[in-house]
Design a protein around this motif. Structure first.
Motif, short mmCIF file in Angstrom:
data_model
loop_
_atom_site.label_atom_id
_atom_site.label_comp_id
_atom_site.label_asym_id
_atom_site.label_seq_id
_atom_site.Cartn_x
_atom_site.Cartn_y
_atom_site.Cartn_z
N GLU A 1 2.13 1.87 16.69
CA GLU A 1 3.23 1.17 16.03
C GLU A 1 2.72 0.24 14.93
N ALA A 2 1.54 -0.33 15.17
CA ALA A 2 0.97 -1.22 14.14
C ALA A 2 0.64 -0.45 12.86
N THR A 3 0.13 0.76 13.02
CA THR A 3 -0.20 1.59 11.85
C THR A 3 1.07 1.97 11.09
N LYS A 4 2.11 2.35 11.83
CA LYS A 4 3.38 2.69 11.19
C LYS A 4 3.96 1.49 10.45
N LYS A 5 3.88 0.33 11.08
CA LYS A 5 4.41 -0.87 10.43
C LYS A 5 3.63 -1.21 9.17
N ALA B 1 1.93 0.90 7.25
CA ALA B 1 2.26 1.88 6.22
C ALA B 1 3.61 1.60 5.59
N SER B 2 4.58 1.17 6.40
CA SER B 2 5.89 0.83 5.86
C SER B 2 5.82 -0.39 4.95
N GLU B 3 5.04 -1.40 5.34
CA GLU B 3 4.90 -2.59 4.51
C GLU B 3 4.19 -2.26 3.19
N ASP B 4 3.17 -1.41 3.26
CA ASP B 4 2.46 -1.02 2.04
C ASP B 4 3.38 -0.29 1.07
N GLU B 5 4.23 0.56 1.59
CA GLU B 5 5.14 1.30 0.72
C GLU B 5 6.19 0.38 0.10
N LYS B 6 6.63 -0.61 0.85
CA LYS B 6 7.57 -1.57 0.28
C LYS B 6 6.93 -2.37 -0.84
N ILE B 7 5.68 -2.74 -0.65
CA ILE B 7 4.98 -3.50 -1.69
C ILE B 7 4.79 -2.65 -2.94
N ARG B 8 4.43 -1.37 -2.74
CA ARG B 8 4.18 -0.50 -3.88
C ARG B 8 5.46 -0.20 -4.66
N HIS C 1 -2.47 -1.25 -3.62
CA HIS C 1 -1.34 -0.42 -3.22
C HIS C 1 -1.08 0.60 -4.33
N VAL C 2 -1.39 1.85 -4.03
CA VAL C 2 -1.30 2.93 -5.01
C VAL C 2 -0.71 4.15 -4.33
N ASP C 3 -0.37 5.16 -5.16
CA ASP C 3 0.15 6.40 -4.60
C ASP C 3 -0.99 7.38 -4.32
N LYS C 4 -0.64 8.60 -4.00
CA LYS C 4 -1.61 9.58 -3.49
C LYS C 4 -2.66 9.95 -4.53
N ILE C 5 -2.29 9.98 -5.81
CA ILE C 5 -3.22 10.45 -6.83
C ILE C 5 -4.42 9.50 -7.00
N TYR C 6 -4.25 8.23 -6.64
CA TYR C 6 -5.34 7.25 -6.75
C TYR C 6 -6.31 7.33 -5.57
N ARG C 7 -5.90 7.94 -4.47
CA ARG C 7 -6.69 7.86 -3.23
C ARG C 7 -7.76 8.95 -3.18
N THR C 8 -8.63 8.95 -4.16
CA THR C 8 -9.74 9.90 -4.18
C THR C 8 -10.88 9.37 -3.32
N ARG C 9 -11.81 10.24 -3.02
CA ARG C 9 -12.98 9.83 -2.22
C ARG C 9 -13.80 8.78 -2.94
N GLY D 1 -2.18 3.57 2.28
CA GLY D 1 -2.05 4.99 2.52
C GLY D 1 -2.89 5.46 3.69
N PRO D 2 -2.61 6.66 4.19
CA PRO D 2 -3.37 7.20 5.34
C PRO D 2 -4.77 7.58 4.93
N SER D 3 -5.66 7.62 5.91
CA SER D 3 -7.04 8.01 5.66
C SER D 3 -7.13 9.51 5.44
N LEU D 4 -8.24 9.96 4.87
CA LEU D 4 -8.42 11.38 4.61
C LEU D 4 -8.65 12.14 5.92
N GLY D 5 -8.41 13.43 5.86
CA GLY D 5 -8.61 14.25 7.04
C GLY D 5 -7.32 14.55 7.77
N ARG D 6 -7.45 15.21 8.90
CA ARG D 6 -6.30 15.58 9.69
C ARG D 6 -5.64 14.34 10.28
#
Length: 497
Positions: free
Chosen positions: A400-404, A406-413, A365-373, A388-393
């Motif tokens: 709803e599962a993806t939103k949930k 992402a919310s859980e990951d942010e709470k953990i981070r 669980h990291v922020d955006k700067i860690y999510r390099t290719r 975090g979300p995958s790269l690309g558009r």
């Protein structure tokens, strides 16, 4: 000289007091003293001293214990000694076997303690202490063999949280004009020292124009928002004053053949001023606002500007830290006085996680700067899910599962952000008062050690409270020996469910 403390470990009930009574085993300092691995690192600490020469040094427990007390209570060095002198629990914590009315050491010894106990040694103590606690509080092995085999097939387990922050140093906000004014004043002091140490009394003192230079500085410094042209002209004048003073100093040293009258600290200050003049002159000539290894403090030349891009504080001046969080414990992985990209540390942090726990984490669980290719591909190869979300558009329709998730990951981070907040609000991570680089690193590492001690203390006191509340137990064995049995009993109690 270092003499190993050959006295056996003193139980709290045998600690001698000048009055009738015994130390309570439920006291926080008694509990913390039982979980810190004092004896395991005493030999490493003793290697710093001679075994036959010199005065006997203070023990490792006394040195590290005093630094922990200072950080835990948030007090000065002198107040730390006074608190130890007045409190028998603190005297037991640093390894004394009986109460003493006199201080065990002078307040100046804490400076030596921070010099001898470096940040790497504190980090080792921190990891061993947390490992003991995690092993003691781990869940018991399943009785069903099929469950054990199913658990052993899981390659990745646990969650790793990583992030970086800055530990600001105790300096004023640096500006080019302010730094040049301090450098000019320092050259004037050096000229005064060299003139006093002259052998030829007929030698005249070089003119420094210090009163005129001071007026030129205040004329612009007192303005709330001076124009760029005025500020640039003021910088030019201060550069000219410093250039003249450095020329006088070089001429005096050349005539004498050596810098007589300057001690090591003053000579180092002269070198720092010379480098400041070179950097500021280059920025003035090229009309730039930055330069590599820019000095922002004459007294602490190791400090560098750390560009964070945060709202309100875009630039901080201090040490940059890279840390990782496991369960509720936080570890200091890297500390540097130069700015760096924390995403380069992710692989090393994951490998350290595997070496520490024996397996790779299930998710990172990291922020955006860690999510390099590169980091995403490496984590995918190791079977690690990165938050975090995958790269690309981004997709048009998000489930709803993806939103949930992402919310859980942010709470953990957010837990590691809370740790940084705890270190900066409750402890001294928000302003490092130490002036040297190595003592500042030790103070920062001590902060992380004390934060983990607070977690251990909260877990143990919480288990004692629940056990006493539900089972009304008053007399029990030592805390460190029975902590695991109590936790198992409480967790399977009908009262808890």
């Amino acid at each position: 000289m270092y003499r190993k403390d050959e006295q056996p470990r003193t139980p709290p009930e045998e600690f001698k007091l000048p009055f009738e009574g015994k130390l309570s085993e439920e006291n926080r300092w008694v509990i913390m003293a039982q979980w810190i691995p004092w004896a395991e690192f005493e030999a490493e600490y003793a290697e710093l001293f001679s075994s036959v020469m010199g005065a006997p040094a203070k023990t490792f427990r006394m040195a590290l214990g005093a630094l922990i007390i200072k950080e835990k209570l948030g007090i000065s060095d002198r107040e730390t000694v006074e608190q130890i002198k007045e409190n028998p629990y603190l005297q037991y914590f640093i390894g004394l076997s009986e109460y003493r009315n006199e201080p065990p050491f002078d307040a100046s010894m804490l400076v030596h303690f921070r010099t001898r106990i470096n940040g790497n040694l504190v980090n080792k103590v921190n990891r061993v202490m947390v490992k003991r606690m995690r092993e003691a509080s781990s869940e018991p092995a399943p009785e069903n063999p099929s469950e054990a085999e199913e658990g052993s097939d899981r390659k990745n387990r646990g969650k790793l949280i990583a992030d970086a922050t800055c530990a600001p140093a105790d300096i004023t906000y640096p500006t080019d004009l302010k730094i040049l004014n301090k450098a000019r004043e320092q050259t004037e002091k050096i000229i005064d020292i060299l003139h006093k140490s002259r052998q030829d009394k007929s030698e005249k003192k070089p003119r420094t124009y210090r009163k005129t230079a001071r007026k030129d500085y205040l004329k612009v410094a007192k303005q709330r928002r001076p124009a760029r042209k005025k500020r640039r002209n003021a910088i030019k004048k201060q550069l000219q004053y410093i250039k003249r003073n450095l020329g006088h100093i070089d001429q005096i040293i050349a005539n004498r053949g050596r810098p007589d009258g300057l001690n090591d600290r003053q000579y180092k200050s002269l070198l720092v001023v010379s480098e400041v003049y070179r950097q500021q002159q280059w920025m003035y000539d090229h009309n730039k606002q930055s330069i590599a290894d820019r000095i922002v403090s004459l007294s602490q030349p190791h400090i560098r500007p750390i560009v964070r891009g945060k709202a309100g504080v875009p630039v901080e001046f201090g040490a940059k830290l890279s840390a990782s969080c496991l369960d509720e414990y936080v570890f200091l992985d890297r500390i540097s006085w130069d700015n760096f990209n924390e995403s380069c540390d992710l692989k090393a942090q994951i490998e350290a996680f595997k070496e520490y726990t024996g397996h790779y984490p299930e998710s990172v669980h990291v922020d955006k700067i860690y999510r390099t290719r590169d980091n995403r591909a490496w984590c995918k190869e190791k079977g690690i899910r990165m938050s975090g979300p995958s790269l690309g558009r981004p997709p048009v329709n998000i489930s709803e599962a993806t939103k949930k998730q992402a919310s859980e990951d942010e709470k953990i981070r957010n837990s590691i952000e809370g740790k940084f907040g705890q270190g900066k609000r409750r402890f001294s991570l928000n302003r490092i008062m130490n002036k040297l680089a190595h003592t500042s690193e030790t103070a920062i590492a001590i902060t992380f050690l004390v934060m983990n001690l607070s977690v251990i203390l909260r877990q143990i006191l919480g288990s004692i409270f629940l056990f006493n509340y539900f089972f009304r137990v008053i007399d029990y064995d030592k805390l460190s020996d029975n902590f695991l049995s109590r936790k198992k009993l409480i967790s399977h109690s009908d009262f808890i469910r």
